[in-house]
Design a protein around this motif. Sequence first.
Motif, PDB file in Angstrom:
ATOM      1  N   UNK A 288       3.903   4.017  -9.185  1.00  0.00           N
ATOM      2  CA  UNK A 288       2.980   3.171  -9.951  1.00  0.00           C
ATOM      3  C   UNK A 288       1.652   3.118  -9.169  1.00  0.00           C
ATOM      4  N   UNK A 289       0.831   4.154  -9.330  1.00  0.00           N
ATOM      5  CA  UNK A 289      -0.349   4.320  -8.472  1.00  0.00           C
ATOM      6  C   UNK A 289      -1.409   3.220  -8.595  1.00  0.00           C
ATOM      7  N   UNK A 290      -1.535   2.598  -9.764  1.00  0.00           N
ATOM      8  CA  UNK A 290      -2.551   1.531  -9.869  1.00  0.00           C
ATOM      9  C   UNK A 290      -2.118   0.270  -9.138  1.00  0.00           C
ATOM     10  N   UNK A 291      -0.816   0.092  -8.968  1.00  0.00           N
ATOM     11  CA  UNK A 291      -0.329  -1.014  -8.140  1.00  0.00           C
ATOM     12  C   UNK A 291      -0.729  -0.758  -6.685  1.00  0.00           C
ATOM     13  N   UNK A 292      -0.512   0.476  -6.253  1.00  0.00           N
ATOM     14  CA  UNK A 292      -0.929   0.847  -4.896  1.00  0.00           C
ATOM     15  C   UNK A 292      -2.437   0.657  -4.718  1.00  0.00           C
ATOM     16  N   UNK A 293      -3.223   1.012  -5.732  1.00  0.00           N
ATOM     17  CA  UNK A 293      -4.673   0.884  -5.612  1.00  0.00           C
ATOM     18  C   UNK A 293      -5.086  -0.592  -5.493  1.00  0.00           C
ATOM     19  N   UNK A 294      -4.406  -1.470  -6.227  1.00  0.00           N
ATOM     20  CA  UNK A 294      -4.717  -2.902  -6.119  1.00  0.00           C
ATOM     21  C   UNK A 294      -4.449  -3.412  -4.704  1.00  0.00           C
ATOM     22  N   UNK A 295      -3.388  -2.882  -4.089  1.00  0.00           N
ATOM     23  CA  UNK A 295      -3.083  -3.238  -2.689  1.00  0.00           C
ATOM     24  C   UNK A 295      -4.187  -2.720  -1.770  1.00  0.00           C
ATOM     25  N   UNK A 296      -4.581  -1.469  -1.956  1.00  0.00           N
ATOM     26  CA  UNK A 296      -5.606  -0.866  -1.101  1.00  0.00           C
ATOM     27  C   UNK A 296      -6.949  -1.586  -1.249  1.00  0.00           C
ATOM     28  N   UNK A 326       7.472  -1.841  -2.017  1.00  0.00           N
ATOM     29  CA  UNK A 326       7.571  -1.625  -0.561  1.00  0.00           C
ATOM     30  C   UNK A 326       6.602  -0.537  -0.100  1.00  0.00           C
ATOM     31  N   UNK A 327       6.550   0.588  -0.816  1.00  0.00           N
ATOM     32  CA  UNK A 327       5.601   1.640  -0.440  1.00  0.00           C
ATOM     33  C   UNK A 327       4.197   1.304  -0.923  1.00  0.00           C
ATOM     34  N   UNK A 328       4.077   0.581  -2.059  1.00  0.00           N
ATOM     35  CA  UNK A 328       2.741   0.185  -2.525  1.00  0.00           C
ATOM     36  C   UNK A 328       2.045  -0.681  -1.475  1.00  0.00           C
ATOM     37  N   UNK A 329       2.799  -1.549  -0.809  1.00  0.00           N
ATOM     38  CA  UNK A 329       2.232  -2.376   0.269  1.00  0.00           C
ATOM     39  C   UNK A 329       1.886  -1.527   1.495  1.00  0.00           C
ATOM     40  N   UNK A 330       2.501  -0.362   1.615  1.00  0.00           N
ATOM     41  CA  UNK A 330       2.294   0.472   2.798  1.00  0.00           C
ATOM     42  C   UNK A 330       3.316   0.209   3.888  1.00  0.00           C
ATOM     43  N   UNK A 331       4.367  -0.570   3.561  1.00  0.00           N
ATOM     44  CA  UNK A 331       5.414  -0.842   4.558  1.00  0.00           C
ATOM     45  C   UNK A 331       6.106   0.466   4.948  1.00  0.00           C
ATOM     46  N   UNK A 332       6.292   1.348   3.953  1.00  0.00           N
ATOM     47  CA  UNK A 332       6.774   2.706   4.211  1.00  0.00           C
ATOM     48  C   UNK A 332       5.932   3.678   3.390  1.00  0.00           C
ATOM     49  N   UNK A 333       6.116   4.949   3.661  1.00  0.00           N
ATOM     50  CA  UNK A 333       5.543   5.971   2.787  1.00  0.00           C
ATOM     51  C   UNK A 333       6.352   5.994   1.493  1.00  0.00           C
ATOM     52  N   UNK A 334       5.748   6.436   0.390  1.00  0.00           N
ATOM     53  CA  UNK A 334       6.527   6.548  -0.846  1.00  0.00           C
ATOM     54  C   UNK A 334       7.684   7.527  -0.667  1.00  0.00           C
ATOM     55  N   UNK A 335       8.838   7.123  -1.169  1.00  0.00           N
ATOM     56  CA  UNK A 335      10.042   7.949  -1.011  1.00  0.00           C
ATOM     57  C   UNK A 335      10.851   7.561   0.206  1.00  0.00           C
ATOM     58  N   UNK A 336      10.321   6.639   1.035  1.00  0.00           N
ATOM     59  CA  UNK A 336      11.028   6.199   2.253  1.00  0.00           C
ATOM     60  C   UNK A 336      11.493   4.749   2.159  1.00  0.00           C
ATOM     61  N   UNK A 397      -0.736 -13.390   5.030  1.00  0.00           N
ATOM     62  CA  UNK A 397       0.256 -13.038   4.025  1.00  0.00           C
ATOM     63  C   UNK A 397      -0.385 -12.366   2.830  1.00  0.00           C
ATOM     64  N   UNK A 398       0.398 -11.527   2.152  1.00  0.00           N
ATOM     65  CA  UNK A 398      -0.112 -10.798   0.977  1.00  0.00           C
ATOM     66  C   UNK A 398       0.849 -10.994  -0.188  1.00  0.00           C
ATOM     67  N   UNK A 399       0.297 -11.078  -1.399  1.00  0.00           N
ATOM     68  CA  UNK A 399       1.129 -11.177  -2.602  1.00  0.00           C
ATOM     69  C   UNK A 399       0.738 -10.125  -3.626  1.00  0.00           C
ATOM     70  N   UNK A 400       1.737  -9.714  -4.402  1.00  0.00           N
ATOM     71  CA  UNK A 400       1.536  -8.794  -5.523  1.00  0.00           C
ATOM     72  C   UNK A 400       2.166  -9.418  -6.755  1.00  0.00           C
TER      73      UNK A 400
END
Length: 418
Positions: A288-296, A326-336, A397-400
């Motif tokens: 879900x790339x736009x979720x990742x973009x909102x985090x970035x 989890x990956x959208x936040x950057x806690x891991x890479x996507x797929x990890x 802290x961060x929220x999504x």
Amino acid sequence: MKKVYVLGGAQTDFGRNWSKEGKGIIALLKEVIDDGLKNIGVTYNDIKNLNKEGRIACFVGNFIGEYFVDQGHLGALLTEVNDAFYGVPSARYEAACASGSVALDAGITKIRAGDYDLVLVIGWELMKTVDSKTCGDFLGRAAFYESEAKNIDFPFPKLFGRLADETVKKYNFDNKQYLDCLAKISVKNYNNAKRNPNAQTKKWFMNEEQARERGTATNPTIGGMLGTSDCSQVTDGAAFVALSSEKIIIEFDKVKERCPIVKGWGHRVAPMKFEEKMKESVNNEYIIPWTRQAVMDAYRRANMTVDDIDFFETHDCFTSSEFAAISAFGITEPGKELEAIQSDLTSFNGAKPVNPSGGLIGCGHPVGASGVRMFLDLYKQLTRRALGYQLETANNGMMLNIGGSATTNYTFIVGKDK
């Protein structure tokens, strides 16, 4: 731009059923506003005085009160709570399950611009006024109703079940391993909720054995691979947050260092239809790339990275959405993401706790209130007011908060003002 301080707020007990208590919207609003004002040290007379100078406004988050309680014009409804709201600028903001966040965003923007000095944000939803099937149909309006929800029983479990299918396919996960990780997410959030006195499921039972046994009497399948253990709750509730300028901090003798500030935010909208989301993400490493973009966007505005964030509140409307976060936040890479869950990295005592409140699965999900509740939980952790579920380390802290099938994506970073 001016700093935006968070003064605090209040939340109703999400375990309550207001219809069974014989109470309605006004009782809900009066209770959460009374509690919120008491907690921040502001009176109704203060509201009247600030209003005379045009320094206060109210922002209401609600998704679909017209269906659940036959009531619209929800900003103006505050005048039924107390006459202190006569003349106060107030309006309702809607973005499906991210309605609370769009109300917060509007309020934050007004403080940053210097238009108001005190903003009250109230998110609410009363959902137990109808049976679960009707509730599912109402909530289907957060999707593209005509093609994704009309005449479909429980459309959102099916959409997030498809997210689970697409995640397994995209990253070539072993199906059982993925589902076992979703079970761990569910159990984590139920366990976290047991610490939270306002959580809906604080007295409910869930363990990994039950969460894994989908398609059984104790955990019926509800959408695709997902069982009821993977699903957030139908909830009545409201949450209140007060935002202010520095002037209010001084006037009301607040200790500035004890009031966290808004450090970053992100707001991105993905294609409305789930099918279009998946088509768009085919060549992107994120599901879900736009979720990742909102985090970035939030990290960029705060000049921070995931390394600066001590804890996360995320929109676990289904376990499959927390998995993707989890990956959208950057806690891991996507797929990890599997590795983070299996190693308990996101557990209450992990290095990157996700949903210490219990999240939407454990704490509850009154859709118009969820964004405000998540924001309030950031405040509670940062000011060590998360009684029973206080984390040891909480500086940022961060929220999504998402609306629809990760269509509207809102992120906020709140932290101590150093």
